[in-house]
Each structure stands twice: as C-alpha cells, then as structure tokens.
Design a protein around this motif. Sequence first.
Motif, PDB file in Angstrom:
ATOM      1  N   LYS A  78       0.759  -1.197   0.060  1.00 39.55           N
ATOM      2  CA  LYS A  78       0.154   0.206   0.012  1.00 39.55           C
ATOM      3  C   LYS A  78       0.843   1.221   0.094  1.00 39.55           C
ATOM      4  CE  LYS A  78      -3.911  -1.729   2.454  1.00 39.55           C
ATOM      5  NZ  LYS A  78      -5.358  -1.218   1.762  1.00 39.55           N
ATOM      6  N   GLU A  79       1.953   1.238   0.866  1.00 35.58           N
ATOM      7  CA  GLU A  79       2.703   2.293   0.829  1.00 35.58           C
ATOM      8  C   GLU A  79       3.409   2.685  -0.511  1.00 35.58           C
ATOM      9  OE1 GLU A  79       6.102   4.131   4.046  1.00 35.58           O
ATOM     10  OE2 GLU A  79       6.058   2.235   3.676  1.00 35.58           O
ATOM     11  N   MET A  95       1.150   4.393  -2.932  1.00 27.59           N
ATOM     12  CA  MET A  95       0.939   5.584  -2.582  1.00 27.59           C
ATOM     13  C   MET A  95       2.178   6.690  -2.889  1.00 27.59           C
ATOM     14  SD  MET A  95       1.138   7.609   1.275  1.00 27.59           S
ATOM     15  CE  MET A  95       2.809   7.070   0.951  1.00 27.59           C
ATOM     16  N   TYR A 142      -5.183   1.128  -6.786  1.00 31.34           N
ATOM     17  CA  TYR A 142      -6.182   1.613  -6.053  1.00 31.34           C
ATOM     18  C   TYR A 142      -7.468   1.275  -7.016  1.00 31.34           C
ATOM     19  CZ  TYR A 142      -3.404   4.168  -2.941  1.00 31.34           C
ATOM     20  OH  TYR A 142      -2.353   4.338  -2.160  1.00 31.34           O
ATOM     21  N   ASN A 145      -5.872  -3.030  -4.368  1.00 35.78           N
ATOM     22  CA  ASN A 145      -6.318  -2.659  -2.939  1.00 35.78           C
ATOM     23  C   ASN A 145      -7.408  -3.190  -2.188  1.00 35.78           C
ATOM     24  OD1 ASN A 145      -5.408  -0.885  -0.647  1.00 35.78           O
ATOM     25  ND2 ASN A 145      -6.996   0.595  -1.116  1.00 35.78           N
ATOM     26  N   ASN A 166      -7.487  -5.654   0.920  1.00 36.04           N
ATOM     27  CA  ASN A 166      -8.038  -5.430   2.080  1.00 36.04           C
ATOM     28  C   ASN A 166      -8.682  -6.659   2.743  1.00 36.04           C
ATOM     29  OD1 ASN A 166      -7.233  -2.549   2.399  1.00 36.04           O
ATOM     30  ND2 ASN A 166      -8.928  -1.721   1.167  1.00 36.04           N
ATOM     31  N   GLU A 179      -7.799   2.521   5.324  1.00 31.05           N
ATOM     32  CA  GLU A 179      -8.883   2.416   4.208  1.00 31.05           C
ATOM     33  C   GLU A 179      -9.399   3.594   4.233  1.00 31.05           C
ATOM     34  OE1 GLU A 179     -11.493  -1.097   4.207  1.00 31.05           O
ATOM     35  OE2 GLU A 179      -9.823  -2.436   5.447  1.00 31.05           O
ATOM     36  N   GLN A 228      -8.526   6.677   4.723  1.00 32.43           N
ATOM     37  CA  GLN A 228      -7.439   7.683   4.278  1.00 32.43           C
ATOM     38  C   GLN A 228      -7.011   7.252   2.680  1.00 32.43           C
ATOM     39  OE1 GLN A 228      -6.272  10.709   5.386  1.00 32.43           O
ATOM     40  NE2 GLN A 228      -7.273  10.412   7.259  1.00 32.43           N
ATOM     41  N   GLU A 229      -7.289   5.963   2.466  1.00 33.17           N
ATOM     42  CA  GLU A 229      -6.807   5.733   1.048  1.00 33.17           C
ATOM     43  C   GLU A 229      -7.911   6.330   0.147  1.00 33.17           C
ATOM     44  OE1 GLU A 229      -4.294   1.755   1.241  1.00 33.17           O
ATOM     45  OE2 GLU A 229      -6.702   1.632   1.502  1.00 33.17           O
ATOM     46  N   LYS A 249      -0.868  13.219   0.467  1.00 31.10           N
ATOM     47  CA  LYS A 249      -0.034  11.974   0.916  1.00 31.10           C
ATOM     48  C   LYS A 249       0.051  12.023   2.560  1.00 31.10           C
ATOM     49  CE  LYS A 249       3.030  10.713  -2.898  1.00 31.10           C
ATOM     50  NZ  LYS A 249       4.205  10.851  -3.362  1.00 31.10           N
ATOM     51  N   LEU A 275      -2.201  10.170   4.808  1.00 32.01           N
ATOM     52  CA  LEU A 275      -2.053   8.789   4.373  1.00 32.01           C
ATOM     53  C   LEU A 275      -0.668   8.104   4.995  1.00 32.01           C
ATOM     54  CD1 LEU A 275      -3.407   6.226   3.230  1.00 32.01           C
ATOM     55  CD2 LEU A 275      -2.513   6.964   0.999  1.00 32.01           C
TER      56      LEU A 275
END
Length: 199
Positions: free
Chosen positions: A62-63, A66, A74, A78, A82, A116, A118-119, A130, A133
């Motif tokens: 995930k990082e 981002m 995404y 993602n 999850n 989740e 924040q994404e 950014k 997140l």
Amino acid sequence: MTILNKIKWVLGILMIFVLIIATNLIDRNNFLRVKDSVITIYEDRLVVNDIIFEFAQYVQEKEIAMISLDSAFYGKRNNEINDKIQNLIIRYEETKLTKEEDKVFSNFKENLEDLETQEVTFVQSDFSEKESLQSIIDEVQENLHDLSKIQLSEGGRQMNISKKAVDAVELFTRLEIYVLIFLAVLVQIIILYNPKKSS
C-alpha cells in the motif's frame, strides 16, 4: 515366614509403589506443561509471527502504491489486499492474546480502518493528500513492530516455562533415585533385622 515379616514386606513394597506413583504424577504434570508450552510457542507465537509478516507485506505494498501514485493499484488490487487483511485479522483473533497484545492489536485494527478511510480520501483528492495517508501507514507499521516484539517476548516466556518444567523433572528424577536407594536399604534392614531375644 511369620506374619510380622509378611507385614514388613508388604509395607516395604507399598512404600516403593507409592513413591513411584507420586513421582510419576509429578513428572506427568511437568511433561504436560512442556507440551502446552511448545504448542503455545508454535500456534500462538510462530504462526502469529507469520501473520504479522503478511500484514507488513500488504501495508508495504500500500505504501509503495501511495508513493508511486499507482492509480491501477487503487482500482482493484487494494480491495483484494483489504480482503486478505480481514482474513488475516480473523486468523490472528483465533490465537491466544496477552493483555498487552490485545490492546496493541485493537489499536492496529482501528488504524487499519483509518488507513482504508485515508486511502479513499487520497484517491478522491486525486493523489494529493499524501501526508495524512503516510502518517496512518507509519502508525500501522509501528503497531506491527510492537506486535512482533510481543511475539518474541512471549516466546521467550514460554521457553522459560518449558525449561523450568524440564528442570523440575530432572530434580524429581534424582530425588526419586535417592529415595529408592534409601528405601531399598531400609527394606533390607527391616527384612534382615532379627532382634535377639533375651533369655
């Protein structure tokens, strides 16, 4: 053989029998403690450590998405991650948790929910938000670090329980040998002792 001699024999044999049963029960209890400790180390520490590693991989993925502003990630990946994280949470909750671990794990789950959220905000802001997140990712990673340290600490504690149980078995085995030798000598004295009758 007189009745008194028969009673002496029976008492001698009964003493040895009772001693062997008592030490056997103590040894059995200690072996059960070792067995439980080994099972706990595997099921509640090593398996959990693997789950933590998988969490860490997904959070890292995930990082990276981002940082690289990976819009394709995404779109589909993602959601898959999850779902996998939710399955890992269920597996983790099936293990025995210490009080401290339960507290950290609860905080971890809350941070995952925030992640989740924040994404979604990050995607809606067209990949411009950014900082918040990254902040929540850092918190999740800190939770994972803390959970990993707990596994190490608890694994060590379980090893100490095993070591103490094994040491107790060794001690009782030595004591059992000494007592058996003493009883064997005592039984021989009782059997062979023939007091001289005064005339």
